[in-house]
Scaffold this motif. Structure first.
Motif, short mmCIF file in Angstrom:
data_model
loop_
_atom_site.label_atom_id
_atom_site.label_comp_id
_atom_site.label_asym_id
_atom_site.label_seq_id
_atom_site.Cartn_x
_atom_site.Cartn_y
_atom_site.Cartn_z
N PRO A 11 0.81 -1.22 0.00
CA PRO A 11 0.00 0.00 0.00
C PRO A 11 0.85 1.28 0.00
O PRO A 11 0.51 2.25 -0.67
CB PRO A 11 -0.83 -0.09 1.28
N VAL A 12 1.94 1.27 0.74
CA VAL A 12 2.83 2.44 0.77
C VAL A 12 3.42 2.66 -0.61
O VAL A 12 3.50 3.79 -1.10
CB VAL A 12 3.94 2.27 1.83
N PHE A 13 3.81 1.59 -1.27
CA PHE A 13 4.34 1.66 -2.62
C PHE A 13 3.30 2.28 -3.56
O PHE A 13 3.62 3.20 -4.33
CB PHE A 13 4.72 0.26 -3.11
N SER A 14 2.07 1.78 -3.49
CA SER A 14 1.02 2.26 -4.39
C SER A 14 0.74 3.75 -4.19
O SER A 14 0.61 4.50 -5.17
CB SER A 14 -0.27 1.45 -4.18
N VAL A 50 15.61 18.22 -6.55
CA VAL A 50 16.44 17.40 -5.65
C VAL A 50 15.55 16.60 -4.71
O VAL A 50 15.79 15.43 -4.44
CB VAL A 50 17.44 18.29 -4.87
N ALA A 51 14.48 17.22 -4.22
CA ALA A 51 13.57 16.56 -3.29
C ALA A 51 12.85 15.37 -3.92
O ALA A 51 12.44 14.44 -3.21
CB ALA A 51 12.55 17.55 -2.75
N LEU A 52 12.71 15.36 -5.25
CA LEU A 52 12.08 14.22 -5.92
C LEU A 52 12.88 12.93 -5.73
O LEU A 52 12.35 11.84 -5.95
CB LEU A 52 11.91 14.50 -7.42
N ALA A 53 14.12 13.06 -5.32
CA ALA A 53 14.93 11.86 -5.06
C ALA A 53 14.30 11.00 -3.97
O ALA A 53 14.41 9.77 -4.01
CB ALA A 53 16.35 12.25 -4.67
N LEU A 54 13.64 11.62 -3.00
CA LEU A 54 13.08 10.86 -1.88
C LEU A 54 12.02 9.85 -2.31
O LEU A 54 12.15 8.66 -2.00
CB LEU A 54 12.55 11.81 -0.81
N PRO A 55 10.96 10.26 -3.02
CA PRO A 55 9.99 9.24 -3.42
C PRO A 55 10.55 8.24 -4.44
O PRO A 55 10.20 7.06 -4.41
CB PRO A 55 8.82 10.03 -4.00
N ILE A 56 11.45 8.70 -5.30
CA ILE A 56 12.04 7.78 -6.27
C ILE A 56 12.89 6.74 -5.56
O ILE A 56 12.80 5.54 -5.84
CB ILE A 56 12.85 8.55 -7.34
N LEU A 57 13.70 7.17 -4.62
CA LEU A 57 14.53 6.24 -3.84
C LEU A 57 13.64 5.30 -3.02
O LEU A 57 13.91 4.10 -2.93
CB LEU A 57 15.49 7.01 -2.94
N ALA A 58 12.57 5.82 -2.44
CA ALA A 58 11.65 4.98 -1.66
C ALA A 58 11.05 3.89 -2.54
O ALA A 58 10.99 2.71 -2.14
CB ALA A 58 10.56 5.83 -1.03
N LEU A 59 10.60 4.25 -3.73
CA LEU A 59 10.04 3.26 -4.65
C LEU A 59 11.08 2.21 -5.03
O LEU A 59 10.79 1.01 -5.07
CB LEU A 59 9.50 3.94 -5.91
N TRP A 64 12.92 -3.43 -4.50
CA TRP A 64 14.01 -4.39 -4.38
C TRP A 64 13.95 -5.18 -3.08
O TRP A 64 14.56 -6.25 -2.98
CB TRP A 64 15.37 -3.70 -4.55
N ARG A 65 13.21 -4.68 -2.09
CA ARG A 65 13.08 -5.40 -0.82
C ARG A 65 11.91 -6.37 -0.81
O ARG A 65 11.89 -7.30 -0.02
CB ARG A 65 12.93 -4.42 0.33
N SER A 66 10.93 -6.15 -1.65
CA SER A 66 9.71 -6.96 -1.63
C SER A 66 9.59 -7.80 -2.88
O SER A 66 9.58 -7.27 -3.99
CB SER A 66 8.50 -6.04 -1.51
N GLY A 67 9.48 -9.10 -2.70
CA GLY A 67 9.27 -9.99 -3.83
C GLY A 67 7.96 -9.71 -4.55
O GLY A 67 7.85 -9.90 -5.76
N ALA A 68 6.96 -9.21 -3.80
CA ALA A 68 5.66 -8.89 -4.40
C ALA A 68 5.76 -7.74 -5.39
O ALA A 68 4.89 -7.58 -6.24
CB ALA A 68 4.65 -8.56 -3.30
N LEU A 69 6.80 -6.94 -5.27
CA LEU A 69 6.97 -5.79 -6.15
C LEU A 69 8.05 -6.03 -7.21
O LEU A 69 8.50 -5.10 -7.86
CB LEU A 69 7.32 -4.55 -5.32
N ARG A 70 8.42 -7.27 -7.39
CA ARG A 70 9.49 -7.63 -8.33
C ARG A 70 9.26 -7.07 -9.73
O ARG A 70 10.19 -6.58 -10.37
CB ARG A 70 9.64 -9.14 -8.38
N ALA A 71 8.03 -7.10 -10.19
CA ALA A 71 7.73 -6.63 -11.55
C ALA A 71 7.99 -5.14 -11.71
O ALA A 71 8.15 -4.64 -12.83
CB ALA A 71 6.28 -6.94 -11.91
N ALA A 119 0.74 0.21 -10.40
CA ALA A 119 0.64 0.02 -8.95
C ALA A 119 -0.81 -0.02 -8.50
O ALA A 119 -1.12 -0.48 -7.40
CB ALA A 119 1.38 1.15 -8.22
N TRP A 120 -1.72 0.49 -9.34
CA TRP A 120 -3.16 0.49 -9.03
C TRP A 120 -3.89 -0.25 -10.13
O TRP A 120 -4.50 0.37 -11.00
CB TRP A 120 -3.67 1.92 -8.93
#
Length: 124
Positions: A11-14, A50-59, A64-71, A119-120
């Motif tokens: 959900p956070v990803f979406s 520069v601040a756009l790096a935060l959501p891009i890095l979070a995504l 890469w941490r979640s197998g469910a988000l592999r695609a 994502a949705w």
């Protein structure tokens, strides 16, 4: 009790994927304001970029941490690469390279929208 692990990251990803195109549109609007209204706003445009790096890095990290988000991994890696190119284009010597900055912004927007769309998924 909710898990904070990979299952909870979906959900956070979406939400993050959905918010990113809106943030990019704000960034484009700031560029327009700086160009057509007040040149001082270029500094705000740069800071927001520069601040756009935060959501891009979070995504990127979530995918890469979640197998469910592999695609999502490679589209987000492409998004991150295009984001890094933004800085290369703006810092380049010569107008021909700097002129690629807004074109690359269009590519970033398109990829971000595709990521948000995937994502949705549509409900059937």
């Amino acid at each position: 009790m909710r898990s904070s692990g990979p299952a909870a990251s979906r959900p956070v990803f979406s939400v993050t994927a959905l918010i990113l195109p809106a943030l990019i549109m704000v960034q484009v609007y700031l560029a327009g304001l700086a160009l057509f209204h007040d040149g001082v706003l270029w500094e705000i445009h740069a800071a927001a970029g520069v601040a756009l790096a935060l959501p891009i890095l979070a995504l990127l990290l979530m995918s890469w941490r979640s197998g469910a988000l592999r695609a999502q991994r490679w589209p987000i890696a492409l998004l991150a690469a295009l984001y890094v190119l933004q800085f290369a284009f703006i810092m380049a010597d010569g107008g021909w390279a700097k002129a690629l900055h807004p074109a690359n912004a269009a590519a970033i927007t398109a990829v971000a929208v595709l990521i948000a769309r995937s994502a949705w998924p549509a409900k059937e």
